[in-house]
Write a protein that holds these residues in place. Structure first.
Motif, PDB file in Angstrom:
ATOM      1  N   ARG A   1      -0.434   2.056   8.588  1.00 38.10           N
ATOM      2  CA  ARG A   1       0.802   2.544   9.208  1.00 38.10           C
ATOM      3  C   ARG A   1       0.626   2.718  10.703  1.00 38.10           C
ATOM      4  O   ARG A   1       1.555   2.519  11.478  1.00 38.10           O
ATOM      5  CB  ARG A   1       1.227   3.859   8.541  1.00 38.10           C
ATOM      6  CG  ARG A   1       1.687   3.671   7.104  1.00 38.10           C
ATOM      7  CD  ARG A   1       1.682   4.990   6.357  1.00 38.10           C
ATOM      8  NE  ARG A   1       0.321   5.545   6.259  1.00 38.10           N
ATOM      9  CZ  ARG A   1       0.034   6.738   5.773  1.00 38.10           C
ATOM     10  NH1 ARG A   1       1.019   7.528   5.361  1.00 38.10           N
ATOM     11  NH2 ARG A   1      -1.206   7.147   5.703  1.00 38.10           N
TER      12      ARG A   1
ATOM     13  N   GLY B   1       1.062   0.150  -3.101  1.00 37.62           N
ATOM     14  CA  GLY B   1       2.186  -0.638  -3.615  1.00 37.62           C
ATOM     15  C   GLY B   1       1.814  -1.735  -4.581  1.00 37.62           C
ATOM     16  O   GLY B   1       2.687  -2.394  -5.145  1.00 37.62           O
TER      17      GLY B   1
ATOM     18  N   THR C   1      -1.795  -0.265   2.391  1.00 34.93           N
ATOM     19  CA  THR C   1      -0.610   0.491   2.826  1.00 34.93           C
ATOM     20  C   THR C   1      -0.965   1.741   3.624  1.00 34.93           C
ATOM     21  O   THR C   1      -0.090   2.315   4.268  1.00 34.93           O
ATOM     22  CB  THR C   1       0.205   0.949   1.587  1.00 34.93           C
ATOM     23  OG1 THR C   1      -0.679   1.693   0.740  1.00 34.93           O
ATOM     24  CG2 THR C   1       0.777  -0.234   0.825  1.00 34.93           C
TER      25      THR C   1
ATOM     26  N   SER D   1       9.193   0.608   2.914  1.00 35.22           N
ATOM     27  CA  SER D   1       9.206  -0.260   4.081  1.00 35.22           C
ATOM     28  C   SER D   1       8.584  -1.618   3.810  1.00 35.22           C
ATOM     29  O   SER D   1       8.860  -2.573   4.496  1.00 35.22           O
ATOM     30  CB  SER D   1       8.481   0.409   5.254  1.00 35.22           C
ATOM     31  OG  SER D   1       7.089   0.249   5.094  1.00 35.22           O
ATOM     32  N   GLN D   2       7.738  -1.696   2.775  1.00 37.32           N
ATOM     33  CA  GLN D   2       6.978  -2.939   2.638  1.00 37.32           C
ATOM     34  C   GLN D   2       7.354  -3.842   1.467  1.00 37.32           C
ATOM     35  O   GLN D   2       7.245  -5.045   1.565  1.00 37.32           O
ATOM     36  CB  GLN D   2       5.495  -2.612   2.534  1.00 37.32           C
ATOM     37  CG  GLN D   2       4.971  -1.985   3.811  1.00 37.32           C
ATOM     38  CD  GLN D   2       3.495  -2.198   3.959  1.00 37.32           C
ATOM     39  OE1 GLN D   2       2.818  -2.401   2.977  1.00 37.32           O
ATOM     40  NE2 GLN D   2       3.016  -2.168   5.180  1.00 37.32           N
TER      41      GLN D   2
ATOM     42  N   LEU E   1       6.066   6.097  11.329  1.00 35.67           N
ATOM     43  CA  LEU E   1       5.046   5.517  10.465  1.00 35.67           C
ATOM     44  C   LEU E   1       3.652   5.797  11.026  1.00 35.67           C
ATOM     45  O   LEU E   1       2.744   6.251  10.318  1.00 35.67           O
ATOM     46  CB  LEU E   1       5.293   3.999  10.386  1.00 35.67           C
ATOM     47  CG  LEU E   1       4.906   3.257   9.118  1.00 35.67           C
ATOM     48  CD1 LEU E   1       5.536   3.890   7.885  1.00 35.67           C
ATOM     49  CD2 LEU E   1       5.317   1.794   9.221  1.00 35.67           C
TER      50      LEU E   1
ATOM     51  N   VAL F   1       5.832   4.136   2.478  1.00 32.36           N
ATOM     52  CA  VAL F   1       5.263   2.826   2.771  1.00 32.36           C
ATOM     53  C   VAL F   1       5.877   1.773   1.880  1.00 32.36           C
ATOM     54  O   VAL F   1       6.248   0.684   2.311  1.00 32.36           O
ATOM     55  CB  VAL F   1       3.736   2.853   2.569  1.00 32.36           C
ATOM     56  CG1 VAL F   1       3.163   1.478   2.764  1.00 32.36           C
ATOM     57  CG2 VAL F   1       3.124   3.837   3.534  1.00 32.36           C
ATOM     58  N   LEU F   2       6.007   2.136   0.609  1.00 35.04           N
ATOM     59  CA  LEU F   2       6.581   1.201  -0.349  1.00 35.04           C
ATOM     60  C   LEU F   2       7.949   0.741   0.105  1.00 35.04           C
ATOM     61  O   LEU F   2       8.254  -0.442   0.093  1.00 35.04           O
ATOM     62  CB  LEU F   2       6.718   1.890  -1.703  1.00 35.04           C
ATOM     63  CG  LEU F   2       5.478   1.808  -2.571  1.00 35.04           C
ATOM     64  CD1 LEU F   2       5.706   2.621  -3.819  1.00 35.04           C
ATOM     65  CD2 LEU F   2       5.193   0.352  -2.898  1.00 35.04           C
TER      66      LEU F   2
END
Lengths: 467, 467
Positions: B216, B366, B333, A44-45, B295, A41-42
């Motif tokens: 996601r 994140g 996230t 991608s974000q 995702l 996730v990190l």
């Protein structure tokens, strides 16, 4: 009450306060900590610049976080205070953190620059509250209440210059108790002093004294000493600094900064030295100069009645009529008081414990009228407990860590110190006990020295200041 | 759990909420209240213009005082919440009311305009905290902590436009519980949902449901529906409004305001209708479109595991996988959730009880890295209880006042209503009980009417809205 004298406790405290700081830095590990999922996730974000922030991570100047250990201490303090307030019949109240700026103006004359204003983002002009007293008066006037016994616990904010007042916070918690309304003279005032005694005894902070004076005695004294009436409030604010500054410095401020005639300042200085019990109240009532002031005589008559109630409450020996007490805030109109912790004689050397007043208050009979459209008034008297200062002392008392173990192997205890980041370890085994010495061990270097008990505090302080 | 259906309670509540307002105004007396002493001081100290303030006395827009009765309700709520947090092993934390402005920027993209900034009075640029999550992440990064289970209770401030979101406050209290650190997958997430269930059951607010989704899955759904990646966050923020706005309005915002192609919005609309249990999770994993997104599949796999734990915890029937759930805040996230109170079917008529979500949260893996100078990360999951909304409901429940008396003379009860300013009195005597009716009495006019029980609520609401 604790058998440890304030010096021993204070010195210990000062070092243990520092002892407890490192762990947070030491006990952290450098292991990569995010899960596979999180990582995906990190990736991608997060924008690249977010991964390495270009600012120093800190809290605002004059504020702090309270970690879980500190929260336990604060909770203990607040429980003691709130249960006493409730015992005395007070009901809770909460007000917003900010007020309309115009509600706060003209209430704190000399402290005007210390207010936190909010940015004008359209709409109302707002400021963070400076204390809990003005919001309480606003609440009474707004709801047209003529009688209320309330307590309030909450944060207040003051932009104190950290250079001038070291160790003070800009955000701090206050616990207020106030009695609004018409009662028999001096009964609510005496109850406030009783509450201060109960709380300070309950918190076991050591011996304390509550200085008492009356705003009318202060004003009357100023008048007979020759202070121009226009300078009453500003000279009052100077005199209020006597607990933090010497008389010489206060006198200098009065004369040089505030333009008071030197002989007037000297006359004030003579009165400001006087403190005592009910006999001093009676003496001052007959003082040839002071008795010229009707205002002073009114204040002294009330103080006499107050001391009679304090004697009935069995707390008169904790109270000292002190002509140097002024209280800086503008809104006081009658009795004023301030509680200080007493140092033991040998404590003079350590400055660390000089935390100033731990509780204070007074009568403010004119404040509610300032909010009421028709000028209707509600006489009030109250007190405020300075949680931060009490916290500072309590935290120190509670931070000496002794590892109780079923099987107290030295190695286990050493590991504990290493794991929690405690830098120094004091070892008193049978041999040390017999010889009246102790071992001081540096946890990181594993170096040990045998030292005399007397120099332990100094040695620890030295090592900590070097690290 | 209460036997009263939400409608009855809600309707009662709405009127009693108003019933309790007048007393403060009614019970005040016009007597001159200041003592002779106070008067003397006032005369000497108050400037003439202070006696009649030329401002309207009020609290800032979007804020309120809590009076003693309300404080009792809030204390009850906080006790229930905090004891649950502690039971689950969380430690307390406190952070300042304001943070450096730069700490708060880029954390709340779409809500950017809602921050309260402090005026630049020299020194650091500061803003009031917007939630308790960002300060927690800042605290973790600042102290290099990799693991922590903490709770925090405190006020947060948001400059919400009152026109858009009625009934919301700009200052409100949040109760947060968060688990930071590496654990077995979905265990902390499941614990958060367990805590929400325990608290909502404990507070006896009636039946509730917790909607669950995964960021996601949301992003994957957006991707397969054809939302450009640059619009993910803003479309997410639109979808988050589905609990307050109809799909038509949300679609309109997506298409007209945010420039989304209508057919893309329609595809989102189809997914957004889906909600169910673990079987829907499995179904979605096989959805020909959604399964194109890696995702989304990751999110669905986690949700499946989560539901397994929820079943073990015995709370699966309280949880609904809901593809319309988006959560507006940018930092989520992974799993996201939101608790809503369930209305009874006949409640649709009253809008008063539509208080939105009462608790919400999610995984934010994140956020800590955004504060860490080296980008080290700490995965986190947590929840926030909206005290104001629960307060609104609890207050209503607790404000029906019944006067229990040893000798319940009607006259005494009438006097009580007059003295405390209660405008309406409901009388159910033996005769009324037998006939299934009741008497509604206007306390001020002393006028009484006999009415059927069924129309009581409507009648009271009518009278109160007219007064």
């Amino acid at each position: 009450m604790s058998h440890l004298g304030p010096l021993r406790r204070g010195a210990w405290a000062a070092l243990l306060h520092q002892l407890l700081r490192p762990p947070r830095a030491v006990c952290t590990r450098a292991v990569g900590c995010h899960s596979q999922v999180a990582e995906a996730v990190l990736t991608s974000q997060l924008k690249p610049h977010q991964e390495k922030p270009n600012f120093i991570i800190k809290v605002p100047k004059g504020t702090r976080d309270l970690n879980p250990q500190q929260m336990v201490v604060r909770e203990k303090i607040l429980d003691e205070i709130i249960s006493c307030f409730k015992r005395h019949g007070a009901k809770g109240l909460d007000t917003p953190a900010f007020e309309l700026t115009e509600m706060l103006t003209e209430k704190y004359e000399d402290n005007f620059g210390l207010r936190y204003d909010l940015k004008d983002q359209g709409g109302e002009l707002l400021s963070l509250r400076y204390d809990l007293t003005v919001p309480f008066a606003r609440y009474l006037a707004m709801n047209k209440l003529k009688k209320m016994k309330r307590y309030q616990v909450g944060k207040v904010w003051r932009r104190e210059s950290p250079a001038i007042v070291q160790g003070r916070y800009r955000e701090f918690c206050q616990c207020d108790f106030d009695i609004a309304g018409e009662f028999d003279p001096m009964i609510p005032d005496a109850e406030c002093l009783k509450i201060m005694c109960e709380i300070l005894s309950g918190l076991q902070l050591g011996d304390f004294l509550i200085k008492v004076n009356d705003r009318r005695v202060v004003d009357g004294m100023f008048a007979v000493c020759g202070v121009p009436e226009s300078k009453f409030r500003t000279i009052c604010s100077s005199m209020d600094k006597l607990d933090k500054m010497s008389w010489e410095d206060v006198r200098h401020e009065m004369v040089v900064k505030k333009g008071l005639a030197p002989e007037v300042a000297d006359r004030i200085g003579e009165y400001a030295q006087c403190h005592g019990g009910i006999s001093l109240v009676e003496e001052m009532s007959k003082d040839p100069n002071l008795s010229q002031s009707q205002l002073a005589l009114q204040g002294l008559a009330d103080l006499k009645l107050l001391f009679e109630y304090l004697t009935l409450f069995g707390i008169a020996e904790k109270i000292s009529f002190d002509l140097s007490l002024a209280r800086g805030l503008d809104y006081y109109t009658g009795v004023i008081y301030e509680a200080v912790l007493l140092s033991s004689p040998d404590q003079a050397a350590t400055e660390a414990l000089n935390v100033g007043s731990v509780a204070a208050g007074g009568r403010y009979d004119g404040l509610v009228a300032q909010f009421d459209p028709k000028g209707h008034n509600v006489p009030c008297v109250g007190l405020s407990i300075g949680v931060e200062r009490i916290f500072f002392l309590m935290e120190q008392k509670m931070k000496a860590e002794i590892l109780y173990k079923n099987n107290p192997k030295l190695l286990t205890q050493l590991h504990y110190c290493e794991k929690t980041g405690i830098p120094l370890m004091v070892i008193i085994g049978e041999q040390e006990q017999k010889e009246g010495v102790l071992k001081l061990r540096s946890v990181a270097s594993r170096e040990e020295v045998t030292i005399n008990r007397e120099i332990l505090v100094a040695e620890i302080q030295k090592r900590l200041s070097e690290s």
